[in-house]
Design a protein around this motif. Sequence first.
Motif, PDB file in Angstrom:
ATOM      1  N   LYS A  39       0.815  -1.216   0.000  1.00  0.00           N
ATOM      2  CA  LYS A  39       0.000   0.000   0.000  1.00  0.00           C
ATOM      3  C   LYS A  39       0.848   1.265   0.000  1.00  0.00           C
ATOM      4  N   GLN A  40       2.083   1.155   0.469  1.00  0.00           N
ATOM      5  CA  GLN A  40       2.953   2.322   0.561  1.00  0.00           C
ATOM      6  C   GLN A  40       3.830   2.493  -0.675  1.00  0.00           C
ATOM      7  N   ARG A  41       3.685   1.627  -1.633  1.00  0.00           N
ATOM      8  CA  ARG A  41       4.536   1.713  -2.821  1.00  0.00           C
ATOM      9  C   ARG A  41       4.115   2.866  -3.725  1.00  0.00           C
ATOM     10  N   PRO A  42       5.091   3.468  -4.381  1.00  0.00           N
ATOM     11  CA  PRO A  42       4.776   4.544  -5.328  1.00  0.00           C
ATOM     12  C   PRO A  42       3.955   4.004  -6.506  1.00  0.00           C
ATOM     13  N   ALA A  43       2.983   4.764  -6.930  1.00  0.00           N
ATOM     14  CA  ALA A  43       2.149   4.385  -8.068  1.00  0.00           C
ATOM     15  C   ALA A  43       2.757   4.986  -9.328  1.00  0.00           C
ATOM     16  N   VAL A  44       3.746   4.294  -9.876  1.00  0.00           N
ATOM     17  CA  VAL A  44       4.466   4.757 -11.056  1.00  0.00           C
ATOM     18  C   VAL A  44       4.149   3.802 -12.197  1.00  0.00           C
ATOM     19  N   ARG A  45       3.887   4.345 -13.372  1.00  0.00           N
ATOM     20  CA  ARG A  45       3.691   3.499 -14.546  1.00  0.00           C
ATOM     21  C   ARG A  45       4.658   3.975 -15.631  1.00  0.00           C
ATOM     22  N   PRO A  46       5.827   3.326 -15.712  1.00  0.00           N
ATOM     23  CA  PRO A  46       6.808   3.736 -16.718  1.00  0.00           C
ATOM     24  C   PRO A  46       6.265   3.496 -18.128  1.00  0.00           C
ATOM     25  N   PRO A  47       6.622   4.353 -19.068  1.00  0.00           N
ATOM     26  CA  PRO A  47       6.160   4.144 -20.454  1.00  0.00           C
ATOM     27  C   PRO A  47       6.799   2.885 -21.039  1.00  0.00           C
ATOM     28  N   LEU A  48       6.131   2.309 -22.034  1.00  0.00           N
ATOM     29  CA  LEU A  48       6.678   1.139 -22.722  1.00  0.00           C
ATOM     30  C   LEU A  48       7.928   1.532 -23.490  1.00  0.00           C
ATOM     31  N   SER A  49       8.932   0.690 -23.410  1.00  0.00           N
ATOM     32  CA  SER A  49      10.162   0.914 -24.170  1.00  0.00           C
ATOM     33  C   SER A  49       9.948   0.413 -25.602  1.00  0.00           C
ATOM     34  N   PRO A  50      10.817   0.817 -26.534  1.00  0.00           N
ATOM     35  CA  PRO A  50      10.707   0.289 -27.903  1.00  0.00           C
ATOM     36  C   PRO A  50      10.794  -1.245 -27.937  1.00  0.00           C
ATOM     37  N   LEU A  51      11.607  -1.835 -27.069  1.00  0.00           N
ATOM     38  CA  LEU A  51      11.696  -3.294 -27.006  1.00  0.00           C
ATOM     39  C   LEU A  51      10.363  -3.901 -26.580  1.00  0.00           C
ATOM     40  N   GLU A  52       9.721  -3.320 -25.568  1.00  0.00           N
ATOM     41  CA  GLU A  52       8.428  -3.830 -25.105  1.00  0.00           C
ATOM     42  C   GLU A  52       7.356  -3.699 -26.183  1.00  0.00           C
ATOM     43  N   ILE A  53       7.389  -2.605 -26.914  1.00  0.00           N
ATOM     44  CA  ILE A  53       6.443  -2.434 -28.023  1.00  0.00           C
ATOM     45  C   ILE A  53       6.696  -3.508 -29.077  1.00  0.00           C
ATOM     46  N   GLY A  54       7.960  -3.776 -29.355  1.00  0.00           N
ATOM     47  CA  GLY A  54       8.307  -4.832 -30.313  1.00  0.00           C
ATOM     48  C   GLY A  54       7.814  -6.194 -29.853  1.00  0.00           C
ATOM     49  N   ILE A  55       7.958  -6.483 -28.563  1.00  0.00           N
ATOM     50  CA  ILE A  55       7.472  -7.754 -28.024  1.00  0.00           C
ATOM     51  C   ILE A  55       5.960  -7.864 -28.200  1.00  0.00           C
ATOM     52  N   GLU A  56       5.248  -6.790 -27.942  1.00  0.00           N
ATOM     53  CA  GLU A  56       3.789  -6.790 -28.116  1.00  0.00           C
ATOM     54  C   GLU A  56       3.411  -7.065 -29.566  1.00  0.00           C
ATOM     55  N   VAL A  57       4.106  -6.420 -30.493  1.00  0.00           N
ATOM     56  CA  VAL A  57       3.818  -6.617 -31.915  1.00  0.00           C
ATOM     57  C   VAL A  57       4.085  -8.064 -32.317  1.00  0.00           C
ATOM     58  N   VAL A  58       5.221  -8.591 -31.901  1.00  0.00           N
ATOM     59  CA  VAL A  58       5.564  -9.979 -32.246  1.00  0.00           C
ATOM     60  C   VAL A  58       4.564 -10.951 -31.622  1.00  0.00           C
ATOM     61  N   ALA A  59       4.135 -10.688 -30.398  1.00  0.00           N
ATOM     62  CA  ALA A  59       3.150 -11.558 -29.742  1.00  0.00           C
ATOM     63  C   ALA A  59       1.826 -11.546 -30.520  1.00  0.00           C
ATOM     64  N   LEU A  60       1.383 -10.373 -30.919  1.00  0.00           N
ATOM     65  CA  LEU A  60       0.127 -10.279 -31.673  1.00  0.00           C
ATOM     66  C   LEU A  60       0.246 -10.928 -33.049  1.00  0.00           C
ATOM     67  N   VAL A  61       1.381 -10.749 -33.700  1.00  0.00           N
ATOM     68  CA  VAL A  61       1.602 -11.397 -34.995  1.00  0.00           C
ATOM     69  C   VAL A  61       1.633 -12.914 -34.815  1.00  0.00           C
ATOM     70  N   SER A  62       2.192 -13.386 -33.709  1.00  0.00           N
ATOM     71  CA  SER A  62       2.239 -14.823 -33.433  1.00  0.00           C
ATOM     72  C   SER A  62       0.838 -15.396 -33.229  1.00  0.00           C
ATOM     73  N   ILE A  63      -0.028 -14.649 -32.566  1.00  0.00           N
ATOM     74  CA  ILE A  63      -1.421 -15.087 -32.413  1.00  0.00           C
ATOM     75  C   ILE A  63      -2.111 -15.114 -33.767  1.00  0.00           C
ATOM     76  N   ALA A  64      -1.867 -14.103 -34.591  1.00  0.00           N
ATOM     77  CA  ALA A  64      -2.435 -14.088 -35.942  1.00  0.00           C
ATOM     78  C   ALA A  64      -1.928 -15.281 -36.748  1.00  0.00           C
ATOM     79  N   LEU A  65      -0.666 -15.640 -36.575  1.00  0.00           N
ATOM     80  CA  LEU A  65      -0.112 -16.814 -37.246  1.00  0.00           C
ATOM     81  C   LEU A  65      -0.822 -18.084 -36.781  1.00  0.00           C
ATOM     82  N   SER A  66      -1.100 -18.181 -35.495  1.00  0.00           N
ATOM     83  CA  SER A  66      -1.814 -19.332 -34.960  1.00  0.00           C
ATOM     84  C   SER A  66      -3.199 -19.463 -35.590  1.00  0.00           C
ATOM     85  N   ILE A  67      -3.888 -18.358 -35.706  1.00  0.00           N
ATOM     86  CA  ILE A  67      -5.215 -18.372 -36.353  1.00  0.00           C
ATOM     87  C   ILE A  67      -5.079 -18.764 -37.815  1.00  0.00           C
TER      88      ILE A  67
END
Length: 168
Positions: A5-33
């Motif tokens: 409860k005492q922790r700072p409520a910080v939400r760091p922005p997504l890094s370019p690497l994290e955005i890339g991981i999201e894109v690859v994950a979504l493309v992988s789901i599309a590949l599965s379909i």
Amino acid sequence: MHERKQRPAVRPPLSPLEIGIEVVALVSIALSIYLTVQAWATLPARIPGHFNLAGQPDAYTNKSDLLYYPIFSSIAYIFLTLLSRITQFFNYPWAITEENAARQYRLARGLINWLKLLLIWMLVYGEWLTIEMATKQATGPGALVFIGLMLCMLLSTAVYIVAARRAR
């Protein structure tokens, strides 16, 4: 563990690497379909449902069970994406302070995102292997890919622990 409860409520922005991981994950789901749709007409009524460590089928199931791969990939993506947004409430083995919160949250989110991507890849590979075995076209390393992806999950976790410990 330390009081959440005492922790700072910080939400760091997504890094370019994290955005890339999201894109690859979504493309992988599309590949599965795509794999499911593409192979559906050529699949027999019974397909491999389980593989031994050598990558050979040792149990069979209905063709409709192939649908579980894209469904589970999508559910895993949604669940782990939502989980990665609440890093403030995770258990950490050290105190989260104003000084280290952004770094610790970013590292925890990164671990969840890597594990999400690796899990989706495991499901996509399992689907591909099932289709290949069902249509008698199987070539490739079989279970070695699963073992490699599991080792990547362990390595990702180890890297996270070292990096998070240094960022205390």
